[in-house]
Enzyme design. Sequence first.
Site, short mmCIF file in Angstrom:
data_model
loop_
_atom_site.label_atom_id
_atom_site.label_comp_id
_atom_site.label_asym_id
_atom_site.label_seq_id
_atom_site.Cartn_x
_atom_site.Cartn_y
_atom_site.Cartn_z
N LYS A 88 16.65 -11.62 -11.52
CA LYS A 88 17.95 -11.55 -12.21
C LYS A 88 18.50 -12.94 -12.52
O LYS A 88 18.99 -13.19 -13.62
CB LYS A 88 18.93 -10.76 -11.33
CG LYS A 88 20.27 -10.45 -11.95
CD LYS A 88 20.96 -9.33 -11.21
CE LYS A 88 21.20 -9.66 -9.75
NZ LYS A 88 22.43 -10.44 -9.52
N ARG A 99 30.96 -3.92 -8.19
CA ARG A 99 30.14 -3.53 -7.05
C ARG A 99 30.45 -2.11 -6.57
O ARG A 99 29.72 -1.57 -5.75
CB ARG A 99 30.33 -4.51 -5.89
CG ARG A 99 29.78 -5.91 -6.16
CD ARG A 99 29.94 -6.79 -4.94
NE ARG A 99 29.49 -8.15 -5.18
CZ ARG A 99 28.24 -8.58 -5.06
NH1 ARG A 99 27.30 -7.73 -4.71
NH2 ARG A 99 27.91 -9.84 -5.29
N ARG A 114 9.18 -17.52 -0.56
CA ARG A 114 10.06 -18.61 -0.98
C ARG A 114 10.09 -19.72 0.06
O ARG A 114 10.12 -19.47 1.27
CB ARG A 114 11.49 -18.10 -1.18
CG ARG A 114 11.71 -17.27 -2.42
CD ARG A 114 13.14 -16.77 -2.43
NE ARG A 114 13.45 -16.00 -3.63
CZ ARG A 114 14.58 -15.32 -3.80
NH1 ARG A 114 15.50 -15.32 -2.84
NH2 ARG A 114 14.79 -14.64 -4.90
N ARG A 130 14.10 -20.00 4.51
CA ARG A 130 15.44 -19.62 4.94
C ARG A 130 15.38 -18.37 5.82
O ARG A 130 14.49 -17.54 5.65
CB ARG A 130 16.33 -19.38 3.72
CG ARG A 130 16.65 -20.66 2.96
CD ARG A 130 17.56 -20.42 1.78
NE ARG A 130 16.95 -19.54 0.78
CZ ARG A 130 17.33 -19.47 -0.49
NH1 ARG A 130 18.32 -20.23 -0.93
NH2 ARG A 130 16.75 -18.65 -1.33
N ARG A 170 18.80 -6.05 3.36
CA ARG A 170 19.50 -6.35 2.12
C ARG A 170 19.23 -5.30 1.06
O ARG A 170 20.14 -4.88 0.32
CB ARG A 170 19.08 -7.74 1.61
CG ARG A 170 19.63 -8.89 2.44
CD ARG A 170 18.87 -10.18 2.21
NE ARG A 170 19.02 -10.69 0.86
CZ ARG A 170 18.26 -11.67 0.36
NH1 ARG A 170 17.29 -12.20 1.08
NH2 ARG A 170 18.46 -12.11 -0.86
#
Length: 218
Positions: free
Chosen positions: A15, A90, A129, A162, A173
Amino acid sequence: MLKNIILMGPPGAGKGTQAKKLVSEFNLVHISTGDMFRDAIKAGTELGLMAQSYINRGDLVPDEVTIGIVKERLAMEDCASGFLLDGFPRTIPQAEALEKIGQEISRPIDVVINIDCDKNELIRRISGRRVCKNCGAPYHVDTMKPKVDGVCDICGGPLYQRKDDNKDALEVRLGHYVNQTKPLLDYYQNKGLLKTFDGSIGSDVLFDDLTKLIRGQK
């Protein structure tokens, strides 16, 4: 041309990459909830000061304040040529309020773009990542490797993963995202505004599909 856009998608779907490209290609104003709060607070508007009081206490900013700030931002002159909303709405009440705002300021939402992606692919992308501890430059163990393993190409700093860039954290998530977002997707599907794209087809191919949609060629 479709110029007032909501962009949705789970973490890792691409996104952010598409938002940057679309904003540049179509001269859109990229608006995130965080940006709106910061701008309103910096400008010292009444709603901005109210939002700051909640943020300073560590509380969530109430819908009515957030919606007021959204209205202030979308009414600004730079949004006349089009905007891309990222992170708002949201909830269904926020979506209903946004529809009302669009009618009041004659800037209705033209399309809701949902970038979807297979769960296993999202896990591969996010768990791979790596970020430079010094300069924050992004890398990926599969698709964006540094010249020297574990070392930033730009500043020579160490790369790290992270805490939330792992499979277990992503599962949580994604669970929150699905629970929060599905009602919104259904809401915009019923409005005839929702267009869903496969985020795994490749960044360039996806961008080409999105530009065709926005230009009315698809």
